[in-house]
Design a protein around this motif. Structure first.
Motif, PDB file in Angstrom:
ATOM      1  N   ASP A 109      -5.946  11.443   0.116  1.00  0.00           N
ATOM      2  CA  ASP A 109      -5.926  12.326  -1.056  1.00  0.00           C
ATOM      3  C   ASP A 109      -7.000  11.944  -2.077  1.00  0.00           C
ATOM      4  OD1 ASP A 109      -5.027   9.985  -2.138  1.00  0.00           O
ATOM      5  OD2 ASP A 109      -3.084  10.739  -2.806  1.00  0.00           O
ATOM      6  N   GLY A 110      -7.870  11.015  -1.696  1.00  0.00           N
ATOM      7  CA  GLY A 110      -8.982  10.648  -2.571  1.00  0.00           C
ATOM      8  C   GLY A 110      -8.648   9.513  -3.528  1.00  0.00           C
ATOM      9  N   SER A 111      -7.403   9.097  -3.563  1.00  0.00           N
ATOM     10  CA  SER A 111      -7.060   7.998  -4.471  1.00  0.00           C
ATOM     11  C   SER A 111      -7.419   6.652  -3.827  1.00  0.00           C
ATOM     12  CB  SER A 111      -5.568   8.040  -4.826  1.00  0.00           C
ATOM     13  OG  SER A 111      -4.820   7.908  -3.642  1.00  0.00           O
ATOM     14  N   GLU A 112      -7.384   5.616  -4.634  1.00  0.00           N
ATOM     15  CA  GLU A 112      -7.868   4.312  -4.163  1.00  0.00           C
ATOM     16  C   GLU A 112      -7.008   3.188  -4.726  1.00  0.00           C
ATOM     17  OE1 GLU A 112     -12.331   2.921  -3.897  1.00  0.00           O
ATOM     18  OE2 GLU A 112     -11.549   2.366  -5.856  1.00  0.00           O
ATOM     19  N   ASP A 113      -6.762   2.185  -3.927  1.00  0.00           N
ATOM     20  CA  ASP A 113      -6.148   0.950  -4.415  1.00  0.00           C
ATOM     21  C   ASP A 113      -7.183  -0.164  -4.310  1.00  0.00           C
ATOM     22  OD1 ASP A 113      -3.551   1.324  -5.303  1.00  0.00           O
ATOM     23  OD2 ASP A 113      -2.773   1.448  -3.247  1.00  0.00           O
ATOM     24  N   VAL A 114      -7.213  -1.030  -5.312  1.00  0.00           N
ATOM     25  CA  VAL A 114      -8.142  -2.166  -5.242  1.00  0.00           C
ATOM     26  C   VAL A 114      -7.343  -3.454  -5.366  1.00  0.00           C
ATOM     27  CG1 VAL A 114     -10.214  -3.221  -6.212  1.00  0.00           C
ATOM     28  CG2 VAL A 114      -9.911  -0.753  -6.349  1.00  0.00           C
ATOM     29  N   ILE A 115      -7.466  -4.294  -4.377  1.00  0.00           N
ATOM     30  CA  ILE A 115      -6.758  -5.583  -4.426  1.00  0.00           C
ATOM     31  C   ILE A 115      -7.814  -6.656  -4.643  1.00  0.00           C
ATOM     32  CG2 ILE A 115      -5.471  -7.265  -3.037  1.00  0.00           C
ATOM     33  CD1 ILE A 115      -4.969  -3.656  -2.385  1.00  0.00           C
TER      34      ILE A 115
ATOM     35  N   CYS B 173     -12.700 -12.207  -3.545  1.00  0.00           N
ATOM     36  CA  CYS B 173     -12.334 -11.182  -2.569  1.00  0.00           C
ATOM     37  C   CYS B 173     -11.992  -9.886  -3.309  1.00  0.00           C
ATOM     38  CB  CYS B 173     -11.131 -11.681  -1.767  1.00  0.00           C
ATOM     39  SG  CYS B 173     -10.432 -10.464  -0.670  1.00  0.00           S
ATOM     40  N   GLN B 174     -12.541  -8.801  -2.840  1.00  0.00           N
ATOM     41  CA  GLN B 174     -12.270  -7.504  -3.467  1.00  0.00           C
ATOM     42  C   GLN B 174     -12.077  -6.488  -2.349  1.00  0.00           C
ATOM     43  OE1 GLN B 174     -14.658  -6.639  -6.900  1.00  0.00           O
ATOM     44  NE2 GLN B 174     -14.944  -4.498  -6.300  1.00  0.00           N
ATOM     45  N   LEU B 175     -10.852  -5.925  -2.307  1.00  0.00           N
ATOM     46  CA  LEU B 175     -10.501  -5.014  -1.212  1.00  0.00           C
ATOM     47  C   LEU B 175     -10.274  -3.610  -1.764  1.00  0.00           C
ATOM     48  CD1 LEU B 175      -9.330  -4.303   1.640  1.00  0.00           C
ATOM     49  CD2 LEU B 175      -7.162  -5.267   0.861  1.00  0.00           C
ATOM     50  N   HIS B 176     -11.008  -2.666  -1.223  1.00  0.00           N
ATOM     51  CA  HIS B 176     -10.831  -1.265  -1.632  1.00  0.00           C
ATOM     52  C   HIS B 176     -10.139  -0.509  -0.512  1.00  0.00           C
ATOM     53  CE1 HIS B 176     -13.650  -1.161  -5.165  1.00  0.00           C
ATOM     54  NE2 HIS B 176     -13.986  -2.312  -4.598  1.00  0.00           N
ATOM     55  N   VAL B 177      -9.045   0.175  -0.854  1.00  0.00           N
ATOM     56  CA  VAL B 177      -8.331   0.973   0.144  1.00  0.00           C
ATOM     57  C   VAL B 177      -8.359   2.430  -0.309  1.00  0.00           C
ATOM     58  CG1 VAL B 177      -6.155   1.283   1.366  1.00  0.00           C
ATOM     59  CG2 VAL B 177      -6.816  -0.992   0.550  1.00  0.00           C
ATOM     60  N   LEU B 178      -8.887   3.286   0.538  1.00  0.00           N
ATOM     61  CA  LEU B 178      -9.017   4.715   0.198  1.00  0.00           C
ATOM     62  C   LEU B 178      -7.990   5.529   0.967  1.00  0.00           C
ATOM     63  CD1 LEU B 178     -12.825   5.332   0.170  1.00  0.00           C
ATOM     64  CD2 LEU B 178     -11.187   6.458  -1.338  1.00  0.00           C
ATOM     65  N   TYR B 179      -7.354   6.434   0.258  1.00  0.00           N
ATOM     66  CA  TYR B 179      -6.363   7.298   0.897  1.00  0.00           C
ATOM     67  C   TYR B 179      -6.947   8.694   1.099  1.00  0.00           C
ATOM     68  CZ  TYR B 179      -3.183   3.600  -0.623  1.00  0.00           C
ATOM     69  OH  TYR B 179      -2.567   2.404  -0.822  1.00  0.00           O
TER      70      TYR B 179
ATOM     71  N   LEU C 186       0.859  -1.191   0.000  1.00  0.00           N
ATOM     72  CA  LEU C 186       0.000   0.000   0.000  1.00  0.00           C
ATOM     73  C   LEU C 186       0.889   1.233   0.000  1.00  0.00           C
ATOM     74  CD1 LEU C 186      -2.910  -0.943   2.423  1.00  0.00           C
ATOM     75  CD2 LEU C 186      -2.891  -0.942  -0.083  1.00  0.00           C
ATOM     76  N   ALA C 187       0.385   2.272  -0.660  1.00  0.00           N
ATOM     77  CA  ALA C 187       1.188   3.491  -0.837  1.00  0.00           C
ATOM     78  C   ALA C 187       1.461   4.160   0.505  1.00  0.00           C
ATOM     79  CB  ALA C 187       0.440   4.445  -1.758  1.00  0.00           C
ATOM     80  N   ASP C 188       2.441   5.007   0.506  1.00  0.00           N
ATOM     81  CA  ASP C 188       2.833   5.671   1.735  1.00  0.00           C
ATOM     82  C   ASP C 188       1.999   6.936   1.944  1.00  0.00           C
ATOM     83  OD1 ASP C 188       4.255   5.703   3.967  1.00  0.00           O
ATOM     84  OD2 ASP C 188       6.065   6.624   3.104  1.00  0.00           O
ATOM     85  N   LYS C 189       0.720   6.752   1.992  1.00  0.00           N
ATOM     86  CA  LYS C 189      -0.207   7.887   2.148  1.00  0.00           C
ATOM     87  C   LYS C 189      -1.170   7.500   3.251  1.00  0.00           C
ATOM     88  CE  LYS C 189      -1.479   7.644  -2.291  1.00  0.00           C
ATOM     89  NZ  LYS C 189      -2.132   7.948  -3.571  1.00  0.00           N
ATOM     90  N   GLU C 190      -1.838   8.473   3.814  1.00  0.00           N
ATOM     91  CA  GLU C 190      -2.743   8.167   4.922  1.00  0.00           C
ATOM     92  C   GLU C 190      -3.936   7.314   4.434  1.00  0.00           C
ATOM     93  OE1 GLU C 190      -5.716  10.289   8.092  1.00  0.00           O
ATOM     94  OE2 GLU C 190      -4.500  11.575   6.773  1.00  0.00           O
ATOM     95  N   ILE C 191      -4.136   6.183   5.087  1.00  0.00           N
ATOM     96  CA  ILE C 191      -5.269   5.305   4.709  1.00  0.00           C
ATOM     97  C   ILE C 191      -6.485   5.777   5.494  1.00  0.00           C
ATOM     98  CG2 ILE C 191      -6.143   2.937   4.790  1.00  0.00           C
ATOM     99  CD1 ILE C 191      -3.115   2.076   4.841  1.00  0.00           C
ATOM    100  N   THR C 192      -7.535   6.154   4.782  1.00  0.00           N
ATOM    101  CA  THR C 192      -8.706   6.646   5.522  1.00  0.00           C
ATOM    102  C   THR C 192      -9.755   5.561   5.716  1.00  0.00           C
ATOM    103  OG1 THR C 192      -9.552   7.499   3.449  1.00  0.00           O
ATOM    104  CG2 THR C 192      -8.499   9.079   4.930  1.00  0.00           C
ATOM    105  N   GLU C 193      -9.861   4.681   4.751  1.00  0.00           N
ATOM    106  CA  GLU C 193     -10.911   3.672   4.871  1.00  0.00           C
ATOM    107  C   GLU C 193     -10.572   2.466   4.020  1.00  0.00           C
ATOM    108  OE1 GLU C 193     -15.004   5.358   6.002  1.00  0.00           O
ATOM    109  OE2 GLU C 193     -15.027   4.924   3.858  1.00  0.00           O
ATOM    110  N   ALA C 194     -10.950   1.298   4.494  1.00  0.00           N
ATOM    111  CA  ALA C 194     -10.745   0.103   3.674  1.00  0.00           C
ATOM    112  C   ALA C 194     -11.911  -0.843   3.876  1.00  0.00           C
ATOM    113  CB  ALA C 194      -9.441  -0.575   4.066  1.00  0.00           C
ATOM    114  N   ARG C 195     -12.382  -1.404   2.788  1.00  0.00           N
ATOM    115  CA  ARG C 195     -13.481  -2.374   2.860  1.00  0.00           C
ATOM    116  C   ARG C 195     -13.115  -3.594   2.029  1.00  0.00           C
ATOM    117  NH1 ARG C 195     -14.889   0.776   6.074  1.00  0.00           N
ATOM    118  NH2 ARG C 195     -16.837   1.933   6.243  1.00  0.00           N
ATOM    119  N   ALA C 196     -13.400  -4.769   2.581  1.00  0.00           N
ATOM    120  CA  ALA C 196     -13.236  -5.990   1.789  1.00  0.00           C
ATOM    121  C   ALA C 196     -14.609  -6.619   1.582  1.00  0.00           C
ATOM    122  CB  ALA C 196     -12.313  -6.954   2.500  1.00  0.00           C
ATOM    123  N   TYR C 197     -14.860  -7.075   0.373  1.00  0.00           N
ATOM    124  CA  TYR C 197     -16.098  -7.786   0.032  1.00  0.00           C
ATOM    125  C   TYR C 197     -15.677  -9.220  -0.277  1.00  0.00           C
ATOM    126  CZ  TYR C 197     -17.473  -2.945  -0.417  1.00  0.00           C
ATOM    127  OH  TYR C 197     -17.686  -1.616  -0.149  1.00  0.00           O
TER     128      TYR C 197
END
Ligand code: BGC
Length: 893
Positions: free
Chosen positions: A238-244, A230-236, A139-150
């Motif tokens: 700065d508004g950007s998102e990573d999806v695993i 499994c689908q994981l959304h990670v929100l930073y 995960l990027a070196d940015k503040e993680i604000t929220e993460a959800r896994a489905y």
């Protein structure tokens, strides 16, 4: 003075990952005033600080099931809401604290992940070890604000993040009709993830998907292969998102869990543990690739069922049985598992076997749960094992608790442990669907209190994601058991979401022709389940499709599930209507009151398989079953035809389907008329002249009012003749005491209830029962045991009588908006207290008799009204919310 609390959405507090288009909201009102009724409400819902719904001030007393009516809800968005209310005393509340709901993945396009399968070629006839899967990601070196896994799976899954097992919710994704409705769960992982390397770890197990299920221990019922989605959304920030996503970047290996099966239990070899497998820094170079497959997303639905949690824990005492076995005896029979912490040298294997009872000699046994050689050979079934076989790695004390199974047990036989057993090292943990317990009952008779406790424990033991028959031998969602217990179950626990989820599976599994299978989710739809399939469409079982939605409506005012199930209710009744038009050849040979009226036969359902009353005491269930396969049971079948048809007409009336209301209403009247003509004989008897036959005629409202009085008389004569021993089976047991007390035989009902000789409700307690037995004589007077589960809630369907008659709490209108308080003391009780936690708040009825004075304390929650009937018959008092006290002279009775 007035405030709004306990905000809920679709029965849950702040749910995440729901997929309702218009979720329903509810709240409770608190006030220090009496007679409080809401006169208006105002709801505001927001998303990202933007108002998405402002209801404005709505003049209404509705505080439950208010459907969201704002702009369309979007996937993965979180909505906050608050409400304020006005009441009839002129008060206006503050805005409530805000609550929320969050939407899951509403559209197929929201799923960007892939299904993955960890196993290579497997032989479906051989049992497989549990696959472990891991996925390392940055995960990027940015503040993680929220993460959800489905997440969901074929089979069961256990999810872990960075070495942390997220197993608060057990046996995910739950048990549904998988090919049509597979639930996914949503996890808030905001606090679990870190910048840099993270690892998701998942273990998969056979579960209900391909493990042994049902009485016949069928395997591979839903499929032969396990899979994960499994689908994981990670929100930073700065508004950007990573999806695993689950894809080819995952790796797999099998480990210590060599077998995990619902009925067999676990085989675990701690020497094969892979330390750190679900954390970063683990060397997975010798792990295998997974296969990406396409199972689609069509059947995915958000979790609506109530998650299974761990609940009460128990310590046992150690006993040595006469044959020398080491056995732990727990104070309570439960559905659950053992957690142990033990130390033993490397390679030592212990075996725990879980059972419900000891045999006549006091030895451990599973014989009560196995059908015996003849039947198991006939149906080619294997015996129930319920084992945990654990091999130690050695060194420090080791702790184990199964991840993927549960056992029905009170006794645990321990084999293979080299040292002294200290019972302190074993904890029995009850698991069940996490519904709030809503009923509480206590009275001056200790045996009755124990009966209530046993009923509640059989509720807990059988409410494990689906309403089961028993947590041992079959663990199946038998429709009949669910139906007979629905009313009592809804007193004891808040069952609305639990039943609704199961009803949607029932709807999904209903056959094209309208037949409702005997077990839901239905294994018969996927494999040649033979026997079970033969029984599909039996009355009393299949009628769950009409009975339970109406029960949920009456208890929780839940119109939505009634609306959803209405087409299924109708298809079932239409199916019967057609079947009834056929006349079975055997009917032509039997004397009938229909001579000269052949068209009347078309209202008599005299064909097809039906269990009938089922399990009347001293009847042999094998003979019952076989005779049901050969001989039709027109009296019972037609009775339930009329009953379901009437319930359908009632539902049509509630939902405003006028045409259906007319049609099925008059059809029901016609069937009842013909039932009466054919089965109520001139001498007032209803063959076969059993307690059940008379109970049914009244309880299912089959005969005219004046006939009921005479039939009730017949019933009470029978009960007295039977010396106050119960003689009903599954279908009529819920009603017998109600019928007696409704028709003026209150003391007879109490005597029947308080009977301690077999067969009776209290006899099992004299034998130490801590749950309800399947058969009235699971343990005989001489302590010999018969084939019978010790945890079947069906005979516990008497429970509603304790609430409705002894304490006297009943809904006067759907959902307890209007309440009836009508205690009916008797049976020598000097006090009884019950409370029921309705959606509006707690209702209490508590009475005592002292010095010939009957006194009653009542609590009525805000926004409801009650009619209170004192047992001397003099007064009916109408009140609004508040705490009240009344008394009357008990001698005047
Ligand atoms: C189950 C029941 C069920 C019955 C009739 C039994 O084996 O345990 O509770 O309803 O069969 O099908």
């Amino acid at each position: 003075m007035i405030s709004v609390v306990a905000l809920r959405c679709e029965y849950f507090s702040n749910p995440i990952g729901i997929d309702f288009a218009s979720p329903r909201l509810m709240w409770r009102i608190q006030s220090d005033q009496e007679n409080v009724m809401q006169t208006a409400y105002h709801i505001i819902a927001e998303c990202n600080s933007q108002t998405v719904w402002d209801s404005g001030k709505v003049e209404s007393d509705q505080s439950i099931h208010i459907s969201y009516d704002g702009s369309p809800l979007e996937s993965r968005k979180r909505y906050t809401w608050r409400v304020k209310v006005w009441d009839n005393t002129g008060s206006e509340s503050e805005w409530s604290a805000s609550a929320s709901w969050e939407i899951g993945l509403l559209n197929k396009e929201d799923w960007t992940t892939r299904w993955i399968e960890p196993e290579e070629e497997i032989n479906p006839d051989e049992r497989q070890p549990c696959p472990y899967l891991r996925r390392k990601f940055e995960l990027a070196d940015k503040e993680i604000t929220e993460a959800r896994a489905y997440v969901t799976s074929h089979g069961l899954y256990a999810l872990s993040i960075n070495g942390n097992m997220l197993d608060e919710n057990l046996l995910t994704p739950g048990f549904t009709s998988y090919h049509k409705r597979l639930q996914y769960q949503t996890y808030d992982l905001s606090n679990q993830l870190k910048n840099g390397e993270n690892v998701i770890g998942v273990i998969l197990a056979d579960g209900w998907w391909r493990g042994k299920t049902g009485g016949l221990s069928l395997k591979n019922v839903y499929g032969e292969r396990l899979a994960l989605l499994c689908q994981l959304h990670v929100l930073y920030s700065d508004g950007s998102e990573d999806v695993i996503i689950s894809d080819e970047n995952w790796k797999t290996k099998t480990g210590a869990l060599l077998l995990s099966d619902m009925k067999d239990g676990d085989i675990y070899d701690a020497r094969l543990e892979m330390n750190g497998w679900n954390s970063s820094g683990f060397d997975d170079s010798n792990w295998n690739p997974v296969t990406v497959v396409n199972h689609g997303y069509d059947n995915l639905v958000a979790q609506t069922g109530v998650p299974i949690h761990r609940h009460e824990t128990f310590k046992g005492k150690l006993i040595k049985t006469p044959s020398g076995e080491t056995v732990l005896e727990f104070p309570q029979n439960i559905a659950g598992r053992i957690r142990f912490t033990l130390q033993a040298p490397e390679g030592t294997t212990i075996k725990l076997t879980h059972g419900e009872t000891l045999d006549k000699q006091g030895n451990f046994t599973l014989n009560n749960l196995n059908p015996g050689k003849i039947v198991s050979t006939m149906f080619n079934t294997e015996d129930l094992k319920q084992e945990i076989i654990y091999t130690f790695k050695g060194g420090a004390p080791e702790t184990y608790e199964t991840l993927f199974t549960f056992q029905g047990f009170r006794y645990v036989k321990i084999e293979g442990y080299p040292g002294e057993i200290n019972p302190e090292n074993f904890t029995a943990i009850a698991i069940y669907s996490d519904m709030r317990v809503t009923g509480d009952f206590d009275c001056s008779n200790a045996m009755l209190n124990k009966l209530h406790s046993n009923i509640l424990w059989s509720t807990k033991g059988n409410f494990v994601d689906v309403p089961m028959d028993c947590p041992t031998r079959e663990r199946s969602g038998y429709t009949g058991d669910g139906q007979v217990f629905a009313r009592t179950g809804a007193f004891l626990m808040e069952t609305a979401s639990f039943y609704s989820k199961w009803l949607l599976d029932m709807a999904a599994d209903q056959r094209e022709n309208g037949i409702v299978p005997t077990v839901i989710p239905d294994p018969g739809a996927h494999v040649e389940a033979g026997m079970l399939d033969l029984t599909a469409g039996s009355v009393g079982w299949a009628d769950a499709v009409t009975i339970i939605p109406m029960t949920v409506y009456e208890v929780f005012a839940d119109k939505q599930i009634l609306e959803q199930l209405y087409p299924n209710m109708k298809r079932w009744v239409d199916y019967i209507e057609n079947r009834a038009k056929q006349t079975h050849w055997s009917s032509r040979l039997k004397p009938s009151n229909m001579a000269g009226m052949p068209e009347h036969h078309s209202y008599i359902w005299d064909s097809d398989f039906h269990f009938g009353e089922w399990s009347e005491p001293d009847k042999n269930y094998v003979i019952e079953l076989l005779s049901s396969l050969v001989f039709p049971r027109p009296m019972v079948a037609t009775a339930y035809y009329a009953y379901s048809c009437q319930l359908l007409a009632d539902a049509a009336g509630i939902l405003g389907y006028d045409e259906d209301f007319q049609y099925y209403g008059s059809l029901a009247s016609r069937i009842k008329e013909i039932w009466t003509k054919e089965f109520l004989k001139k001498d007032g008897k209803i063959p076969p002249d059993t307690q059940a036959a008379y109970v049914r005629a009244i309880a299912l409202d089959l005969v005219p009012a004046d006939a009921k009085i005479a039939i009730a008389r017949k019933l009470v004569d029978k009960v007295r003749e039977d010396n106050y021993h119960i003689a009903t089976g599954f279908l009529s047991t819920p009603f017998i005491c109600h019928v007696l007390s409704d028709y003026g035989y209150l003391e007879d009902a109490y005597r029947l209830l308080l009977q301690e000789e077999r067969p009776s409700w209290l006899y099992p307690i004299t034998k130490g029962a801590t749950t309800m037995w399947e058969f009235w004589d699971a343990i005989k007077e001489d302590n010999s045991i018969r084939m019978s589960s010790h945890n079947h809630y069906s005979p516990g369907s008497i429970g509603s009588w304790l609430y409705e008659v002894v304490a006297g709490i009943r809904p006067g209108s759907p959902g307890y908006k209007n309440i009836i308080i009508q205690p009916q003391p008797g049976g020598g009780l000097t006090y009884a207290r019950a409370s029921y936690e309705s959606l509006y708040g707690r209702i209490t009825s508590s009475w005592q008799i002292e010095d010939n004075i009957f006194s009653l304390d009542v609590t009525i929650p805000p926004n409801t009204r009650a009619k209170i009937h004192l047992p001397d018959g003099t007064k009916v008092i109408e009140v609004g919310s508040g705490d009240y006290q009344y008394s009357c002279d008990w001698n005047t009775r």
